[in-house]
Design an enzyme around this catalytic site. Structure first.
Site: not given
Length: 795
Positions: A82, A486
């Protein structure tokens, strides 16, 4: 009160005693440091300081002009059940001297440890062992997968046996609604329940005992306490029963709860294994052997025997064993599982091939360029593994909750027991309700909510050619409000051609020949266009001397005693020249969106010799990418060093309204930083000349072929140059983050609703066990739905 710790810091860059003195002074100034000793011979600094001072110590060394070398390693952790287990392992490893940071992933059962200098792995393994778990170095992915498969096989048989033994116990409960009243005798229930409790359930006792010894709690402790209470209560009721009287027993509750928990853990293990399927699929692409060609003879050798520049024969239908360059033959390559490209890519001499791709119809001989961990496939696997092992920022909240979860549940269970008893209920009722609280409360779902979603999300993204570098990039990307592109190579093909050429005096071929001489040996796209034009006209390209790159402006060199330069308008102006007779042509070509380059003579007589106009074409998916971003309510910006006319034409064709043109590479980062003031910004570039801008953005997205620069400069790397992968990357980020939030909601809601119901007696332990098992399974299954995601318009 701060706890003092001894740090042994490796120091790099010291060359003399004065260096050691500077480091010592810098460290002594850090608040809380009680003593410092720097040894130049061992290149180490021993520092007595509070345990929280490590970041400040590293920063002090860096500010002094030196560095603290670091390394990392991966550990396979077994025994975690857990989120609190993962937290305990993390704490144990963090206490080992030399450990800089630790990240433990419950879903992959691995720990990523950042180290200062060299740390003996045995110390780390022993620390995990003392915390109650087992650890080993993560060196062989296949061995890890085999171990997981064997463990899954064992869990399957344990589950089958638990169900076989528990079913007769629960059968009377199932038959009662149909009017069948039948009950096994007490001795038969005892015989069936005992092996389930103490043999098949032994794993819970062992893990619970280790947790208690470490001074912590976990899911196993809750299960062990709850089922033991039910089993013990049954023994007590059986012992005090009068002869011939059938006591009220709870053997079925304890046995069925253990069977249900085992069912949940088995289904959870299967589902967790599926989240790692992307890694296994990539691992399967690696061939084990290759055909090496030596003096015309074929040799069947192991991949490990190959060396750089070896010639390797790849037959039709085989996978390329290494990264290489085609030297003989023509074919197509299926790179779908590597780059996500669905169509075969043509290959001929001079083309690069990627290890793991499938050769098509032709016989190819390739020259080896990269081996082992340096191949593109190995780097992809490493990036995906790192992303899946990392923790998302949202996980910090879960870690804090899990640390106090088990103690709080134990207190609630105790309060339930006492409350029912004070209310006047029989002790059996009070105890059973307390057991139900212990059983339904499970921190497993909390621990699995985030990592399983990240593993599934990064895995499915990788299959479509989207490499997400880390969990933070994945989580941050869902907030992106603006994308900066770009232009060249990103939205356009990046392979310009000469559209117009004009000489001021003389022949165009002379101007072209001079430009080709300046560009000889350059890898710039415009240089390639010039050289391709020279080749097409059969022009001989002479050599230049004193060649010089002019950043952001162009290139210069000396040819036949004349100093020539080729570059943009800025170069023209800096040379003190004007367009002159070329002004009208320049204006017309710029209006067409062409990129202009001026060929000028700088000495002995400064003058304009000619003008080139280069044209580029939009990528096929560029318009669709911008439209998809608009649909996601994400604005698009164009950022380029090209002229405004060229940028404007591209922007208008794509519907981009925000254009930043004629921006130098050094200024792109500043432009991105300015845009960040209005929201979360992603920068898309090729990962090389755009590296500063990629780093400045909240999320850098490198578009290209998976080069080292691209992979390191950006948080997300697109393995092929399709602009549509940009909205796809942001979409999978949004979907993954949504899954994380859904999982955390369900993980919390199970406990927020279930624990009160159990405490007030509305859930018996059997139903509580079923709910607990279902909580973990549902969280992992919800994350697995991401595996069915596909980028829009790319199916």
């Amino acid at each position: 009160m701060l706890v003092s710790t001894t740090f042994d810091l490796p120091i790099a860059g010291m060359t003399c005693a004065s260096c050691a003195g500077r480091v010592e002074k810098a460290l002594a100034k850090v608040p809380g440091v009680s003593s410092v000793s720097v040894n130049l011979a061992t290149e180490q600094a021993r520092v007595e300081a509070p345990s929280e001072s490590l970041p400040a110590l590293i920063e002090a060394v860096q500010q002094a002009g030196y560095s603290v070398p670091s390394s990392s390693l991966e550990l396979d952790i077994s025994g975690m059940t857990c989120a609190s287990c993962a937290g305990r392992v993390e704490k144990a490893l963090a206490k080992v001297p030399g450990v800089k940071s630790v990240s433990v992933n419950l879903a992959s059962e691995r720990a990523h440890v950042e180290l200062l200098g060299h740390v003996d792995p045995t110390l780390l393994i022993n620390a995990v062992s003392q915390a109650g778990y087992s650890a080993s170095l993560h060196e062989n992915q296949q061995a890890t997968q085999d171990d997981q498969q064997h463990r899954l096989h064992r869990e399957r048989w344990a589950l089958i046996l638990a169900i076989v033994l528990a079913l007769p116990l629960v059968l009377p409960m199932l038959l009662a609604p149909f009017g069948v009243h039948w009950m096994l005798p007490a001795w038969a229930q005892f015989i069936l329940a005992t092996p389930v409790q103490f043999i098949l359930g032994a794993r819970f006792y062992v893990a619970a005992w280790k947790a208690v010894k470490a001074g912590a709690g976990n899911m196993d402790l809750l299960v062990a306490l709850g089922t033991s209470a039910g089993y013990g209560l049954s023994l007590y009721e059986w012992a005090i029963a009068k002869p011939g009287e059938m006591p009220h027993l709870y053997f079925e509750a304890s046995a069925v709860v253990i069977a249900l928990v085992l069912l949940g853990k088995y289904l959870e293990s299967r589902a967790k294994r599926q989240t790692a399927s992307a890694i296994r699929a990539l691992e399967a692409l690696r061939p084990e052997r290759a055909l090496r060609v030596v003096d015309g003879q074929e040799q069947d050798v192991a991949i490990s025997e190959l060396r750089i520049n070896d010639l390797v024969l790849v037959k039709p239908g085989e996978r390329f064993p290494v990264d290489g360059e085609v030297v003989e033959g023509q074919s197509h390559a299926d790179e779908a599982l590597i780059s996500g490209e669905s169509l075969p890519v043509p290959k001929q001499p001079g083309d690069k091939v990627t290890g793991g791709a499938i050769n098509g119809e032709g016989r190819l001989v390739i020259r080896t360029l990269a081996l082992g961990t340096e191949t593109v496939l190995a780097r992809i696997i490493r990036l995906v593994e790192d992303a899946q092992a990392a923790k998302a920022p949202i996980q910090k909240l879960v870690d804090k909750v899990s640390q106090i979860f088990v103690p709080v549940v134990l207190l609630i269970a105790l309060a339930t027991l006492i409350g029912w008893w004070l209310y006047g209920a029989p002790i059996e009722t009070a105890l059973i309700n307390a057991v139900a609280v212990l059983v339904i409360a499970c921190p497993c779902a909390l621990g699995l909510a985030t990592p399983t979603a990240i593993m599934a999300g990064t895995g499915v993204a990788a299959r479509h050619g989207i490499l997400i570098k880390d969990a933070e990039a994945l989580e941050r990307a869902h907030e992106v409000s603006a994308v900066v592109f770009d232009k060249t190579g990103t939205l356009t093909s990046g392979t310009p051609q000469i559209a117009h050429l004009r000489a001021v005096d003389g022949e165009d071929s002379q101007v072209l020949q001079a430009a080709g001489a300046l560009q000889r040996g350059s890898e710039h796209p415009l240089a390639k266009a010039v050289l391709d034009a020279c080749t097409a006209r059969d022009l001989e390209v002479p050599n230049v001397t004193q060649s010089q790159s002019l950043t952001g402006r162009g290139i210069a060199g000396t040819l036949a005693g004349r100093r020539l330069a080729l570059g943009n308008r800025r170069l023209l102006e800096e040379s003190g020249l004007t367009p002159g007779a070329m002004a009208d042509s320049a204006a017309a070509w710029e209006a067409e969106g062409r990129t202009l380059s001026w060929l000028i003579e700088q000495s002995p007589q400064p003058q304009v010799l000619g003008l080139f106009a280069f044209g580029d074409t939009l990528k096929a998916g560029a318009l669709a990418a911008i439209q998809q971003l608009n649909a996601l309510h994400i604005s698009s910006h164009l950022l380029t060093g090209d002229n405004r006319g060229s940028a404007k034409v591209v922007a208008e064709a794509l519907g981009i309204t925000d254009v930043h043109a004629e921006v130098l590479p050094a200024d792109k980062a500043a432009t991105v930083s300015e845009l960040k003031k209005t929201g979360v910004v992603a920068m898309v570039g090729d990962g090389i000349n755009d590296a500063p801008a990629l780093a400045a953005a909240d999320i850098g997205i490198a578009m290209g072929g998976g080069t080292d620069v691209a992979m390191h400069a950006a948080g997300i790397t697109l393995m092929r140059g399709d602009p549509r992968l940009v909205p796809a990357a942001l979409e999978i980020s949004r979907k993954t983050y949504a899954k994380i939030r859904q999982n955390l909601f369900w993980a919390f809601i199970y406990n927020v609703v279930g624990i009160p119901l159990a405490a007030f007696g509305f859930l018996n332990p059997v139903l509580a066990g079923a709910a607990m098992a279902f909580s973990s399974v549902s969280v992992v299954s919800n994350a697995l739905l991401l595996k069915f995601w596909k980028p829009k318009d790319l199916e």
